[in-house]
Design an enzyme around this catalytic site. Structure first.
Site, PDB file in Angstrom:
ATOM      1  N   HIS A 355     -67.030   9.640  10.601  1.00  0.00           N
ATOM      2  CA  HIS A 355     -67.336   9.109  11.932  1.00  0.00           C
ATOM      3  C   HIS A 355     -66.565   9.746  13.076  1.00  0.00           C
ATOM      4  O   HIS A 355     -66.845   9.445  14.238  1.00  0.00           O
ATOM      5  CB  HIS A 355     -67.075   7.602  11.982  1.00  0.00           C
ATOM      6  CG  HIS A 355     -68.179   6.798  11.378  1.00  0.00           C
ATOM      7  ND1 HIS A 355     -69.236   6.315  12.103  1.00  0.00           N
ATOM      8  CD2 HIS A 355     -68.398   6.419  10.104  1.00  0.00           C
ATOM      9  CE1 HIS A 355     -70.051   5.659  11.308  1.00  0.00           C
ATOM     10  NE2 HIS A 355     -69.570   5.704  10.084  1.00  0.00           N
ATOM     11  N   LYS A 543     -67.891   0.332  26.730  1.00  0.00           N
ATOM     12  CA  LYS A 543     -67.513   0.859  25.423  1.00  0.00           C
ATOM     13  C   LYS A 543     -66.021   0.626  25.259  1.00  0.00           C
ATOM     14  O   LYS A 543     -65.355   0.189  26.203  1.00  0.00           O
ATOM     15  CB  LYS A 543     -67.843   2.350  25.308  1.00  0.00           C
ATOM     16  CG  LYS A 543     -67.316   3.165  26.509  1.00  0.00           C
ATOM     17  CD  LYS A 543     -67.737   4.623  26.475  1.00  0.00           C
ATOM     18  CE  LYS A 543     -69.178   4.863  26.816  1.00  0.00           C
ATOM     19  NZ  LYS A 543     -69.988   5.355  25.715  1.00  0.00           N
ATOM     20  N   ARG A 544     -65.465   0.917  24.080  1.00  0.00           N
ATOM     21  CA  ARG A 544     -64.022   0.809  23.922  1.00  0.00           C
ATOM     22  C   ARG A 544     -63.308   1.654  24.987  1.00  0.00           C
ATOM     23  O   ARG A 544     -63.808   2.706  25.387  1.00  0.00           O
ATOM     24  CB  ARG A 544     -63.605   1.298  22.511  1.00  0.00           C
ATOM     25  CG  ARG A 544     -63.994   0.370  21.394  1.00  0.00           C
ATOM     26  CD  ARG A 544     -63.390  -1.008  21.560  1.00  0.00           C
ATOM     27  NE  ARG A 544     -61.961  -0.993  21.444  1.00  0.00           N
ATOM     28  CZ  ARG A 544     -61.262  -1.306  20.353  1.00  0.00           C
ATOM     29  NH1 ARG A 544     -61.906  -1.674  19.255  1.00  0.00           N
ATOM     30  NH2 ARG A 544     -59.955  -1.278  20.349  1.00  0.00           N
ATOM     31  N   LYS A 549     -62.940   8.871  25.891  1.00  0.00           N
ATOM     32  CA  LYS A 549     -64.184   8.400  26.517  1.00  0.00           C
ATOM     33  C   LYS A 549     -64.126   8.523  28.048  1.00  0.00           C
ATOM     34  O   LYS A 549     -65.133   8.402  28.728  1.00  0.00           O
ATOM     35  CB  LYS A 549     -64.466   6.951  26.102  1.00  0.00           C
ATOM     36  CG  LYS A 549     -64.829   6.789  24.616  1.00  0.00           C
ATOM     37  CD  LYS A 549     -65.089   5.339  24.277  1.00  0.00           C
ATOM     38  CE  LYS A 549     -65.384   5.074  22.810  1.00  0.00           C
ATOM     39  NZ  LYS A 549     -66.793   5.343  22.425  1.00  0.00           N
ATOM     40  N   THR A 651     -73.596   5.336  20.293  1.00  0.00           N
ATOM     41  CA  THR A 651     -74.847   4.600  20.074  1.00  0.00           C
ATOM     42  C   THR A 651     -75.256   3.827  21.319  1.00  0.00           C
ATOM     43  O   THR A 651     -76.431   3.543  21.496  1.00  0.00           O
ATOM     44  CB  THR A 651     -74.745   3.620  18.883  1.00  0.00           C
ATOM     45  OG1 THR A 651     -73.546   2.851  19.013  1.00  0.00           O
ATOM     46  CG2 THR A 651     -74.750   4.373  17.569  1.00  0.00           C
ATOM     47  N   LYS A 655     -78.989   2.847  23.233  1.00  0.00           N
ATOM     48  CA  LYS A 655     -79.424   1.522  23.704  1.00  0.00           C
ATOM     49  C   LYS A 655     -79.900   1.608  25.156  1.00  0.00           C
ATOM     50  O   LYS A 655     -80.941   1.071  25.515  1.00  0.00           O
ATOM     51  CB  LYS A 655     -78.270   0.518  23.616  1.00  0.00           C
ATOM     52  CG  LYS A 655     -77.711   0.286  22.228  1.00  0.00           C
ATOM     53  CD  LYS A 655     -76.396  -0.521  22.305  1.00  0.00           C
ATOM     54  CE  LYS A 655     -75.658  -0.477  20.977  1.00  0.00           C
ATOM     55  NZ  LYS A 655     -74.250  -0.919  21.102  1.00  0.00           N
TER      56      LYS A 655
HETATM   57  C1  LIG Z   1     -73.091  -0.288  20.858  1.00  0.00           C
HETATM   58  C2  LIG Z   1     -71.781  -0.936  20.979  1.00  0.00           C
HETATM   59  C3  LIG Z   1     -70.613  -0.169  20.932  1.00  0.00           C
HETATM   60  C4  LIG Z   1     -70.636   1.347  20.810  1.00  0.00           C
HETATM   61  O1  LIG Z   1     -70.649   1.902  22.100  1.00  0.00           O
HETATM   62  P1  LIG Z   1     -70.377   3.469  22.355  1.00  0.00           P
HETATM   63  O2  LIG Z   1     -70.605   3.614  23.811  1.00  0.00           O
HETATM   64  O3  LIG Z   1     -71.386   4.210  21.549  1.00  0.00           O
HETATM   65  O4  LIG Z   1     -68.981   3.731  21.948  1.00  0.00           O
HETATM   66  C5  LIG Z   1     -69.397  -0.811  21.055  1.00  0.00           C
HETATM   67  N1  LIG Z   1     -69.327  -2.139  21.213  1.00  0.00           N
HETATM   68  C6  LIG Z   1     -70.427  -2.914  21.276  1.00  0.00           C
HETATM   69  C7  LIG Z   1     -70.282  -4.385  21.476  1.00  0.00           C
HETATM   70  C8  LIG Z   1     -71.691  -2.344  21.157  1.00  0.00           C
HETATM   71  O5  LIG Z   1     -72.777  -3.115  21.211  1.00  0.00           O
END
Ligand SMILES: *Cc1c(COP(=O)(O)O)cnc(C)c1O
Length: 810
Positions: A355, A543-544, A549, A651, A655
Site C-alpha cells: 500500500h 483525508k488524513r 498529502k 481513493t 469518490k
Molecule cells: C476514502 C476515505 C479515506 C481515503 O482518502 P484519501 O484521500 O484517498 O487518502 C480516508 N478516510 C475516509 C473516512 C474515507 O472515506
C-alpha cells in the site's frame, strides 16, 4: 428480497415490542434504529445461512481477506439498499411517523480503520458480496476504534471512540468458533516414531472469540461474513480460590492485560512503531484466522493436501504477514506435512497487497522481541529465510551485499514485506504508477528474481455507497437518462456522456450539486457556526493530515489569495469555500501543527471584513465515513495534491470524480488513471512529475531557500507564518516554517507552489463558463465506472485468487 410495506410495518412493530418490551409510541430514536437494524439482520438471516451452506460444499474457492482495519462506517442504509427494500422500508416507516434518515443518524460509524487502507477493505467486502465472490473479511473487533477528533481552540483533541457503548445490532458472537492463541513459552524437540516434532510449551494462551457481521450483496441473495476477533482470558471470569487468597486484584490485572490486545486501534496511518502490543494484535488476527480457516476447511471434509485449491488468503499490507509462517506451523506441526509440501501450499494460497512506499511505514520487527513472544513462529521464519538465502546464493553467487539486502532477516530485524514477497504467489500495487515504482525501484531486486509475482490492481470504491447511497438525487438523474443498468454494471455510466449534449441535463446536474452544497452548508453552520455561500466554489481537501498529502501547500495558496485580496479588495474572483477535514496521528507533531494552521487561517480570513464573501475557510471536525458521505456529493473541486510518487493510489479522488467534482491533481497514484479516463481537458494537472521527483531524490538539487529568495509571493506567505499574521504567538507555526525551509522539505511544497496557483486560477476561469464546467463534471461521472471496486474485485478474483463467481438457484 420481495416484501410489502404492510409486512414491514407489522414486522417492525412486533420487533420493537420484542426488543424493548414496550409500545412503539413510547420509544426513542435509538431504540427505533436498533429495531430496524435487528429487522434487517432478520431479513438477511436466511440468505446468510444458505450462503454458508453453499460454501461448506467446497465447490467455490473461499477467499479470506485479512486486514487489521475495516473502516465500514454505517451499515443500515447500505444494507437496506442491497436487500432491495430501502424505498419500501422508508414508506413503511413514514406510515409509522418515523423518518428513516433520522434513524440512520443514530448509527455510530464502525470506525475500525485509519483511512484509505481500511476503507478499501470495506469497499472490497461490499463488492465481493455484490459480485458473487465467496469472500470473507477477517479483522479485529477493537473495543475502541479510531479516536473521535474534537477541535478545541483550533487544536485537535483526541477522545476515545466508544462505538460499542450502545449495542452493535449487526454482530453475532460466535463463541463456538473461538480459537486459542499462544504467546511466549519455549519450543522443545521431540522424536516420535523416528520423526522430529517441535512442541510449544509453557506458553500463555488467550481465547480469540469471533463476532460475525453479515455483508449483504446487492440484490443477489448472497450474504458474506465479516468476522472480527475479540480476545478473552481462558480461565473462568471469577476465580474464587484466587479471591480467597486475596489475589483477585492480580487476576483482574491479568484479565486486563489480556483484553488489552483487542482494546484499541493504533491510530497511525502509513507509520510503523514496533510496539509489542501491536505485534500481539497482528498475531492474534493471523493465528485465530488461519486456525479458523483450516478448521472450517477440514470440518467440511477438505483434504489438507488440496487446501490451496479451495482457499485463497489475501493479506492487506504487511500487517497480517504472519499468516505465512502461521500456516506453515499448522501444516507441519499439526497436520504433519513435510516442509516442501507445506511451503507449496502456503505460497500458492497467500497473496499480498503493498500500500505504500513511505519508508516510515515499512514494518520490521526486532528479532529478540519477536523470538520471545512467538518462539515457534520465529523458528519457521528462520528456516524459510535459510532455504531462501541458499537459493539466492545459487542464483547470485558471491553477491553478499545483494543477498543481505534481500534477506528476510537482517540487521537484527525481520522484514515483513520481504517475507510476503517470498512466501506468497502474488504481490500487487494499487495503481499503475505505484506498481511501476515497486517493480523498478522499491522492490526491483525482488522483481528481477520473481517477475511473474508482480502485478497491478488499481483501487476502486463501491459505487453503491459512494454514488447510489450518498447522492440519491444524482442517482435519480442517472436513472432517468441512462436507465438503471449502471447500478449492477457501473461501466454503463459511460452512456451518460451522450446526454450531456442536452443542456437541460447539465442544468439538472448543476441544480443537484447546488442542493447538495446547501445541505452541506447547513451542516457546516450547525457544527461550526460558519455561514458559507452555496454558490461559491466548494474546494475540498479531506483525508488524513500528512506532510506528503500537502495540506500545507493548500494553506499556502489560500494565504497567498488572501494577500491578493487584501492588496486589491476589488480582485475579481469567483467566491470560494475551502473545506478541510482530517485527523492527525496523536504523536505526529507536524500534522497537528497543520491542523492549527488551518484553523488559524479560518479564523483570520472568515472574520476579516475586507474579504467579505469572497473566500471562507472551514475545517470540519472528526472526519469519518459518514461525514465523507455528506462532503463528497457537495464538492466542486477535489484536491489531490500529494507529492508525486507518494500517494500509492488514493481513493477519495475516485469518490469525488464519481460525484462530478473536477480533480485538481498532481500526476500521482490513481490521479493518472483518472486523467486517462476523462482526458486532459476534464482534469486540472500541475506540479512535478515522477521523473523530476526521483531526480531530486537521487541527485539533489532542490533548494527551498533558493525558491524563497527568488519568489516574492513564496517569501511573503512563508513570512506570514512567523510574523504574527495568523497567531499572536509568532513561534506557533515555526515547525511548519522550518520543515519547509530549514529542513528543505522532502515533499517539495514550495517547488509546486507557483504551478499550483496558476492551476487554481485556471479553475476560476473555467467555473465562469457554467455550461462548460457542467460538461466537465458530467464527463467525470460518465467515466467513473471503471473505478467501481466491482471492477477491482473482478481483477483480484481472476488474476490473483482464481475465484469464480457463484451462481445459485435461490
Ligand atoms: C476514502 C476515505 C479515506 C481515503 O482518502 P484519501 O484521500 O484517498 O487518502 C480516508 N478516510 C475516509 C473516512 C474515507 O472515506
Amino acid at each position: 428480497m420481495l416484501i410489502t410495506k404492510n409486512k414491514i410495518i407489522e414486522d417492525y412493530k412486533e420487533k420493537f415490542l420484542e426488543l424493548h418490551g414496550k409500545e412503539l409510541v413510547d420509544g426513542n430514536n435509538l431504540q427505533k434504529y436498533e429495531t430496524l437494524g435487528e429487522l434487517v439482520k432478520k431479513y438477511s438471516a436466511k440468505d446468510w445461512a444458505s450462503t454458508n451452506k453453499e460454501y461448506s460444499k467446497l465447490k467455490n474457492k473461499q477467499v479470506y481477506y485479512l486486514s487489521m482495519e475495516f473502516l465500514l462506517g454505517r451499515l443500515l442504509d447500505n444494507s437496506l439498499l442491497n436487500l432491495g427494500i430501502r424505498e419500501t422500508c422508508e414508506e413503511a416507516l413514514k406510515e409509522l411517523n418515523i423518518d428513516l434518515h433520522e434513524l440512520e443518524d443514530m448509527e455510530q460509524d464502525q470506525g475500525l480503520g485509519n483511512g484509505g487502507l481500511g476503507r478499501l477493505a470495506a469497499c472490497f467486502l461490499d463488492s465481493m458480496a455484490s459480485t458473487n465472490i465467496a469472500g470473507h473479511g477477517f479483522g479485529i473487533r477493537y473495543k475502541y476504534g479510531f479516536f473521535e477528533q474534537q477541535i478545541i481552540d483550533g487544536k485537535q483533541v483526541e477522545v476515545a471512540d466508544t462505538w460499542l457503548k450502545s449495542r452493535n445490532v449487526w454482530e453475532i458472537k460466535k463463541t463456538d468458533k473461538s480459537e486459542i492463541v499462544k504467546f511466549y513459552g519455549k519450543v522443545e524437540m521431540e522424536v516420535k516414531k523416528g520423526k522430529v516434532k517441535f512442541v510449544h510449551k509453557d506458553y500463555e494462551a488467550v481465547l480469540a472469540v469471533p463476532y460475525d457481521t453479515p455483508i449483504i450483496g446487492y440484490k443477489n441473495n448472497l450474504v458474506n461474513t465479516l468476522r472480527l476477533w475479540s480476545v478473552e482470558t481462558i480461565c473462568k471470569e471469577f476465580d474464587f480460590s484466587a479471591f480467597a487468597r486475596g489475589e483477585f486484584i492480580k487476576s483482574q490485572e491479568y484479565k486486563n492485560s489480556v483484553e488489552a490486545i483487542s482494546l484499541v486501534l493504533y491510530p497511525e496511518d502509513s507509520f510503523y512503531e514496533g510496539k509489542l502490543l501491536r505485534l500481539k494484535q497482528e498475531y492474534l488476527l493471523v493465528s485465530a484466522g488461519i486456525q479458523n480457516i483450516v478448521n472450517e476447511y477440514k470440518s467440511n471434509g477438505g483434504n489438507i493436501s488440496l487446501f490451496n485449491e479451495s482457499v485463497a488468503i489475501h493479506i492487506n499490507d504487511t500487517h497480517p504477514t504472519l499468516a505465512i509462517p502461521e500456516l506453515m506451523r499448522i501444516l507441519i506441526d499439526e497436520e504433519g506435512l513435510e516442509w516442501e509440501e507445506a511451503w507449496e501450499i502456503t505460497q500458492s494460497s497467500v497473496s499480498y497487497t503493498n500500500h505504500t512506499i513511505l519508508a516510515e511505514a515499512l514494518e520490521k520487527w526486532e528479532v529478540d522481541m519477536f523470538k520471545n513472544l512467538l518462539p515457534r513462529v520465529y523458528m519457521i521464519i528462520e528456516e524459510i529465510n535459510q532455504r531462501y538465502c541458499k537459493e539466492l546464493w545459487s542464483i547470485y553467487p558471491g553477491e553478499w551485499d545483494k543477498i543481505s539486502r534481500m534477506s528476510i532477516i537482517g540487521d537484527g530485524y525481520i522484514r515483513m514485506a520481504s517475507l510476503d514477497i517470498v512466501g506468497s504467489h502474488s504481490v500487487n500495487g494499487v495503481a499503475k504508477l505505484h506498481t511501476e515504482i515497486l517493480k523498478n525501484q522499491e522492490m526491483s531486486e525482488f522483481y528481477s528474481l520473481y517477475p511473474s509475482k508482480f502485478n497491478n490492481k488499481t483501487n476502486g470504491i463501491t459505487h453503491r455507497r459512494w454514488l447510489i447511497k450518498c447522492n440519491p438525487e444524482l442517482t435519480e438523474l442517472l436513472k432517468s437518462t441512462i436507465g438503471e443498468g449502471f447500478m449492477k454494471k457501473p461501466t454503463d455510466l459511460k452512456m451518460f456522456q451522450e446526454h450531456l449534449k442536452d443542456s437541460s441535463v447539465k442544468l439538472a446536474l448543476a441544480n443537484i450539486k447546488l442542493e447538495n452544497k446547501k445541505r452541506l452548508s447547513k451542516e457546516i453552520y450547525n457544527t461550526k457556526g460558519i455561514m458559507v455561500n452555496p454558490n461559491s466554489i466548494f474546494d475540498v481537501q479531506v483525508k488524513r493530515i500528512h506532510a506528503y498529502k500537502r495540506q500545507t501547500l493548500n494553506c499556502l495558496r489560500i494565504m497567498d489569495l488572501y494577500n491578493r485580496i487584501i492588496d486589491n479588495p476589488n480582485l475579481d474572483i469567483v467566491p470560494r469555500t475551502f473545506i478541510f477535514a482530517g485527523k492527525a496521528a496523536p504523536g505526529y507533531y507536524l500534522a497537528k501543527n497543520t491542523i492549527e494552521l488551518i484553523n488559524s487561517i479560518s479564523n483570520k480570513i472568515n472574520n476579516d471584513y475586507r474579504v467579505g464573501d469572497k473566500i471562507k475557510v472551514v475545517m470540519m471536525d472528526n472526519y469519518r465515513v459518514s461525514l465523507a458521505e455528506k462532503i463528497v456529493p457537495a464538492a466542486d473541486l477535489s484536491e489531490q495534491i500529494s507529492t508525486t510518487t507518494k500517494e500509492a493510489s488514493g481513493t477519495s479522488n475516485m469518490k469525488f470524480m464519481m460525484n462530478g467534482a473536477i480533480t485538481m491533481a498532481t500526476l500521482d497514484g490513481a490521479n493518472i488513471e483518472i486523467k486517462d479516463a476523462v482526458g486532459p481537458e476534464n482534469i486540472i494537472v500541475f506540479g512535478l512529475n515522477a521523473k523530476e521527483v526521483f531526480n531530486y531524490y537521487k541527485n539533489g538539487g532542490y533548494n527551498a531557500w533558493d525558491i524563497y529568495n527568488k519568489d516574492s509571493r513564496v517569501k511573503r506567505v512563508m513570512n506570514n507564518l512567523i510574523d504574527g499574521t495568523y497567531s499572536a504567538d509568532k513561534e506557533r507555526f515555526k515547525p511548519i516554517y522550518e520543515s519547509l525551509l530549514n529542513y528543505n522539505d522532502e515533499f517539495f511544497a514550495l517547488r509546486d507552489f507557483n504551478d499550483y496557483i496558476d492551476a487554481q486560477d485556471k479553475v476560476d476561469k473555467l467555473y465562469r463558463d457554467l455550461d462548460k464546467w457542467q460538461e466537465m463534471c458530467g464527463v467525470n461521472i460518465a467515466k467513473s465506472g471503471i473505478f467501481s471496486s466491482d471492477r477491482t474485485i473482478n481483477e483480484y478474483a481472476t488474476g490473483i485468487w482464481g475465484a469464480n463467481t457463484i451462481y445459485r438457484n435461490l
